[in-house]
Every structure is written in structure tokens, then in C-alpha cells.
Design an enzyme around this catalytic site. Structure first.
Site, PDB file in Angstrom:
ATOM      1  N   SER A 183       0.868  -1.171   0.000  1.00 13.78           N
ATOM      2  CA  SER A 183       0.000   0.000   0.000  1.00 13.78           C
ATOM      3  C   SER A 183       0.904   1.219   0.000  1.00 13.78           C
ATOM      4  O   SER A 183       2.086   1.117   0.350  1.00 13.78           O
ATOM      5  CB  SER A 183      -0.857  -0.008   1.269  1.00 13.78           C
ATOM      6  N   TYR A 202      -1.361  -0.962  10.763  1.00  8.83           N
ATOM      7  CA  TYR A 202      -1.531  -1.033   9.309  1.00  8.83           C
ATOM      8  C   TYR A 202      -0.269  -0.560   8.592  1.00  8.83           C
ATOM      9  O   TYR A 202       0.288  -1.281   7.761  1.00  8.83           O
ATOM     10  CB  TYR A 202      -2.745  -0.216   8.853  1.00  8.83           C
ATOM     11  N   SER A 257       2.795  -2.818   9.118  1.00 10.97           N
ATOM     12  CA  SER A 257       2.679  -4.096   8.413  1.00 10.97           C
ATOM     13  C   SER A 257       2.958  -3.920   6.927  1.00 10.97           C
ATOM     14  O   SER A 257       3.564  -4.787   6.295  1.00 10.97           O
ATOM     15  CB  SER A 257       1.298  -4.720   8.631  1.00 10.97           C
ATOM     16  N   LYS A 258       2.536  -2.792   6.362  1.00 11.06           N
ATOM     17  CA  LYS A 258       2.787  -2.540   4.947  1.00 11.06           C
ATOM     18  C   LYS A 258       4.261  -2.239   4.686  1.00 11.06           C
ATOM     19  O   LYS A 258       4.810  -2.600   3.648  1.00 11.06           O
ATOM     20  CB  LYS A 258       1.897  -1.408   4.420  1.00 11.06           C
TER      21      LYS A 258
END
Length: 128
Positions: A17, A30, A33-34
């Protein structure tokens, strides 16, 4: 990985992302993790280039799949979000097939000398 190597190599394409290359104010974990997906992609590329295994990541920006379109009351509401709030330079949502085209390219022999890279498809958002 052993199966991929024993078959002569191949292409691993991870989808991250734009939060994988920028910070994120989204849900806790989030963004990190990306970032991890991008880091893993690079590690695989370095470790397995000699094995004819390529590893790349795609970082999509704001994409509006058909299913999500129902989440907006009006087209004006959707346009206002992408243009005024998110301020995407191309002034539109990405389409799933545009992300698919990037993935298709990375899976093809046309990208045979590309490994360890991250391709951002975000309508220019992270260029600022």
C-alpha cells in the site's frame, strides 16, 4: 521457496500500500505491516536473485472497486473525497484493473531484470 527454486525460479509479487512507503494514520499496525511487506520483498530479492527468483512489491493508492462505489451517496461526494480531502493529483480514483496491469507486467518476462523494487500506482499522491 524450495519449490520455486527447484522449478527454475519465478516472480513473487507482493501487494502492499502507499502506507508501505509513507506514514499512516490508519488503524494501529496497518502502516508498519505494509512497511514490513516492502522490507520482505527487498530481502527476498537480495537473497534469491541468484536462484532466478524475482521479488517486487506494488503499492496502490486509493482504488475504488465496484463494491466500494456503493459507499458514496453521490458522485459529488466521491469526487470531493478524492479531490479535496485526499488531493490525488490525477483527480480520480484508481481502478482495480490498473493495479492488475502493474502486477501482470511484473509477472511477465518483460520485467525479467526487475527485482527488489516497489512500484507505486497512486495517481501521483506520494510525489508531493
Amino acid at each position: 521457496m524450495p519449490g520455486l527454486i527447484s522449478s527454475g525460479g519465478g516472480s513473487i509479487i507482493n501487494v502492499s500500500s502507499i502506507a508501505g512507503i509513507t506514514g499512516s494514520i490508519g488503524a494501529d499496525g496497518y502502516g508498519p505491516s505494509k512497511h514490513g511487506v516492502v522490507g520482505l520483498t527487498k530481502d527476498i530479492a537480495i537473497r534469491h536473485a541468484r536462484d532466478n527468483v524475482r521479488s517486487n512489491a506494488v503499492c496502490p493508492g486509493y482504488v475504488l472497486p465496484r463494491m466500494t462505489r456503493r459507499g458514496f451517496s453521490t458522485q459529488e461526494e466521491s469526487d470531493r473525497l478524492i479531490n479535496d480531502t485526499l488531493r490525488v493529483p490525477m483527480r480520480r480514483w484508481g481502478r482495480p484493473e490498473e493495479i492488475g496491469a502493474v502486477i501482470g507486467f511484473l509477472a511477465s518476462d518483460q520485467s525479467s531484470f526487475i527485482t527488489g523494487t516497489t512500484i507505486v500506482a497512486d495517481g501521483g499522491l506520494t510525489a508531493r
